[in-house]
Design a protein around this motif. Sequence first.
Motif, mmCIF file in Angstrom:
data_model
loop_
_atom_site.group_PDB
_atom_site.id
_atom_site.type_symbol
_atom_site.label_atom_id
_atom_site.label_comp_id
_atom_site.label_asym_id
_atom_site.label_seq_id
_atom_site.Cartn_x
_atom_site.Cartn_y
_atom_site.Cartn_z
ATOM 1 N N PHE A 67 -56.695 39.334 27.945
ATOM 2 C CA PHE A 67 -55.500 38.658 28.414
ATOM 3 C C PHE A 67 -55.046 39.079 29.847
ATOM 4 C CE2 PHE A 67 -53.481 37.928 24.127
ATOM 5 C CZ PHE A 67 -54.450 36.935 23.785
ATOM 6 N N ILE A 68 -55.180 40.332 30.124
ATOM 7 C CA ILE A 68 -55.076 41.059 31.624
ATOM 8 C C ILE A 68 -55.919 40.444 32.494
ATOM 9 C CG2 ILE A 68 -54.812 42.975 33.137
ATOM 10 C CD1 ILE A 68 -53.682 44.419 30.624
ATOM 11 N N LYS A 69 -57.056 40.224 32.202
ATOM 12 C CA LYS A 69 -58.068 39.781 32.960
ATOM 13 C C LYS A 69 -57.940 38.388 33.385
ATOM 14 C CE LYS A 69 -61.524 43.102 31.817
ATOM 15 N NZ LYS A 69 -62.756 43.379 31.100
ATOM 16 N N LYS A 70 -57.513 37.548 32.171
ATOM 17 C CA LYS A 70 -57.342 36.206 32.311
ATOM 18 C C LYS A 70 -56.127 35.684 33.152
ATOM 19 C CE LYS A 70 -59.665 34.427 28.182
ATOM 20 N NZ LYS A 70 -59.838 33.370 27.039
ATOM 21 N N ILE A 71 -55.206 36.454 33.028
ATOM 22 C CA ILE A 71 -53.920 36.321 33.818
ATOM 23 C C ILE A 71 -54.412 36.574 35.316
ATOM 24 C CG2 ILE A 71 -51.726 37.048 34.214
ATOM 25 C CD1 ILE A 71 -51.294 37.348 31.319
ATOM 26 N N ALA A 72 -54.801 37.660 35.704
ATOM 27 C CA ALA A 72 -55.364 37.773 37.002
ATOM 28 C C ALA A 72 -56.332 36.799 37.532
ATOM 29 C CB ALA A 72 -56.087 39.190 36.816
ATOM 30 N N ASN A 73 -57.081 36.473 36.941
ATOM 31 C CA ASN A 73 -58.056 35.404 37.221
ATOM 32 C C ASN A 73 -57.387 34.184 37.339
ATOM 33 O OD1 ASN A 73 -60.806 34.304 38.049
ATOM 34 N ND2 ASN A 73 -60.853 33.347 35.844
ATOM 35 N N LEU A 74 -56.420 33.553 36.501
ATOM 36 C CA LEU A 74 -55.409 32.744 36.653
ATOM 37 C C LEU A 74 -54.718 32.835 37.953
ATOM 38 C CD1 LEU A 74 -54.592 29.880 35.444
ATOM 39 C CD2 LEU A 74 -53.025 31.044 34.264
ATOM 40 N N ASN A 75 -54.071 33.898 38.182
ATOM 41 C CA ASN A 75 -53.176 34.110 39.450
ATOM 42 C C ASN A 75 -54.318 33.566 40.778
ATOM 43 O OD1 ASN A 75 -51.035 34.942 38.677
ATOM 44 N ND2 ASN A 75 -51.420 37.115 38.386
ATOM 45 N N LYS A 76 -55.350 34.131 40.802
ATOM 46 C CA LYS A 76 -56.314 34.063 42.042
ATOM 47 C C LYS A 76 -56.457 32.565 41.818
ATOM 48 C CE LYS A 76 -58.875 38.468 41.347
ATOM 49 N NZ LYS A 76 -60.201 38.993 41.045
ATOM 50 N N LYS A 77 -56.869 31.900 40.872
ATOM 51 C CA LYS A 77 -57.028 30.329 40.979
ATOM 52 C C LYS A 77 -55.789 29.522 41.490
ATOM 53 C CE LYS A 77 -60.802 30.364 37.532
ATOM 54 N NZ LYS A 77 -61.157 29.827 36.056
ATOM 55 N N VAL A 78 -54.586 29.871 40.978
ATOM 56 C CA VAL A 78 -53.373 29.263 41.486
ATOM 57 C C VAL A 78 -53.099 29.621 42.673
ATOM 58 C CG1 VAL A 78 -51.026 28.993 40.911
ATOM 59 C CG2 VAL A 78 -52.609 29.477 39.136
ATOM 60 N N GLY A 79 -53.425 30.683 43.477
ATOM 61 C CA GLY A 79 -53.304 30.992 44.900
ATOM 62 C C GLY A 79 -51.971 31.759 45.135
ATOM 63 N N PHE A 88 -45.597 41.004 32.483
ATOM 64 C CA PHE A 88 -46.181 40.925 31.107
ATOM 65 C C PHE A 88 -47.468 41.742 31.246
ATOM 66 C CE2 PHE A 88 -48.774 39.019 27.799
ATOM 67 C CZ PHE A 88 -48.014 39.183 27.025
ATOM 68 N N GLN A 89 -48.388 41.672 32.257
ATOM 69 C CA GLN A 89 -49.471 42.477 32.195
ATOM 70 C C GLN A 89 -49.317 43.834 32.406
ATOM 71 O OE1 GLN A 89 -50.814 40.552 36.298
ATOM 72 N NE2 GLN A 89 -52.957 40.735 35.229
ATOM 73 N N LYS A 90 -48.051 44.268 32.974
ATOM 74 C CA LYS A 90 -47.659 45.798 32.981
ATOM 75 C C LYS A 90 -47.420 46.215 31.480
ATOM 76 C CE LYS A 90 -43.363 46.963 33.775
ATOM 77 N NZ LYS A 90 -42.081 47.143 34.220
ATOM 78 N N TYR A 91 -46.483 45.389 30.738
ATOM 79 C CA TYR A 91 -46.357 45.582 29.379
ATOM 80 C C TYR A 91 -47.473 45.588 28.630
ATOM 81 C CZ TYR A 91 -41.321 44.565 30.307
ATOM 82 O OH TYR A 91 -40.207 44.651 30.675
ATOM 83 N N MET A 92 -48.605 44.941 28.830
ATOM 84 C CA MET A 92 -49.788 45.045 28.118
ATOM 85 C C MET A 92 -50.510 46.210 28.329
ATOM 86 S SD MET A 92 -51.851 41.498 28.298
ATOM 87 C CE MET A 92 -50.813 39.841 28.123
ATOM 88 N N LYS A 93 -50.428 46.753 29.806
ATOM 89 C CA LYS A 93 -51.019 48.016 29.855
ATOM 90 C C LYS A 93 -50.341 49.025 29.192
ATOM 91 C CE LYS A 93 -52.908 46.341 34.214
ATOM 92 N NZ LYS A 93 -52.974 46.393 35.845
ATOM 93 N N GLU A 94 -48.984 48.926 29.222
ATOM 94 C CA GLU A 94 -48.221 50.194 28.708
ATOM 95 C C GLU A 94 -48.460 50.053 27.063
ATOM 96 O OE1 GLU A 94 -43.840 49.532 29.494
ATOM 97 O OE2 GLU A 94 -44.443 49.621 31.506
ATOM 98 N N SER A 95 -48.534 49.097 26.519
ATOM 99 C CA SER A 95 -48.952 48.966 25.084
ATOM 100 C C SER A 95 -50.278 49.567 24.753
ATOM 101 C CB SER A 95 -49.069 47.343 24.500
ATOM 102 O OG SER A 95 -47.686 46.717 24.862
ATOM 103 N N ILE A 96 -51.318 49.122 25.491
ATOM 104 C CA ILE A 96 -52.561 49.880 25.151
ATOM 105 C C ILE A 96 -52.495 51.283 25.419
ATOM 106 C CG2 ILE A 96 -54.946 50.009 26.168
ATOM 107 C CD1 ILE A 96 -54.569 47.074 26.936
ATOM 108 N N GLU A 97 -51.677 51.931 26.337
ATOM 109 C CA GLU A 97 -51.677 53.135 26.396
ATOM 110 C C GLU A 97 -50.806 54.080 25.412
ATOM 111 O OE1 GLU A 97 -50.058 53.456 30.211
ATOM 112 O OE2 GLU A 97 -51.941 52.779 31.320
ATOM 113 N N LYS A 98 -50.118 53.240 24.362
ATOM 114 C CA LYS A 98 -49.538 53.849 23.337
ATOM 115 C C LYS A 98 -50.152 54.458 22.431
ATOM 116 C CE LYS A 98 -44.675 52.176 23.327
ATOM 117 N NZ LYS A 98 -43.680 51.897 22.427
#
Length: 98
Positions: A67-79, A88-98
């Motif tokens: 999801f983090i990769k898809k969101i980053a890719n979407l951000n690039k495409k949207v401009g 949300f990406q930050k929360y996902m990363k924190e969740s993975i680290e738990k």
Amino acid sequence: MFEERNSFFDAIESKLSSADVLLSEPEKLKKTLNDLESLLNERWPVIFSSLNDYPLSEKEKNILLNFIKKIANLNKKVGYKLSFFNDFQKYMKESIEK
């Protein structure tokens, strides 16, 4: 809790896939992103707060990384950066680290 997470992850996947397809249709893309934001606002806090009692499995961590990769890719495409999704990406990363 695990079934709720799977349902939540499926819903996110669906919204992200839809958003990627709708890049050439700004109004539909905006609606899809708003729907995704509402979904995340509504359901993520409960899941995040449950992580101490029910840690993420390796499969779930991989889903979040995707999801983090898809969101980053979407951000690039949207401009431009979508600030909510950056959080949300930050929360996902924190969740993975738990």
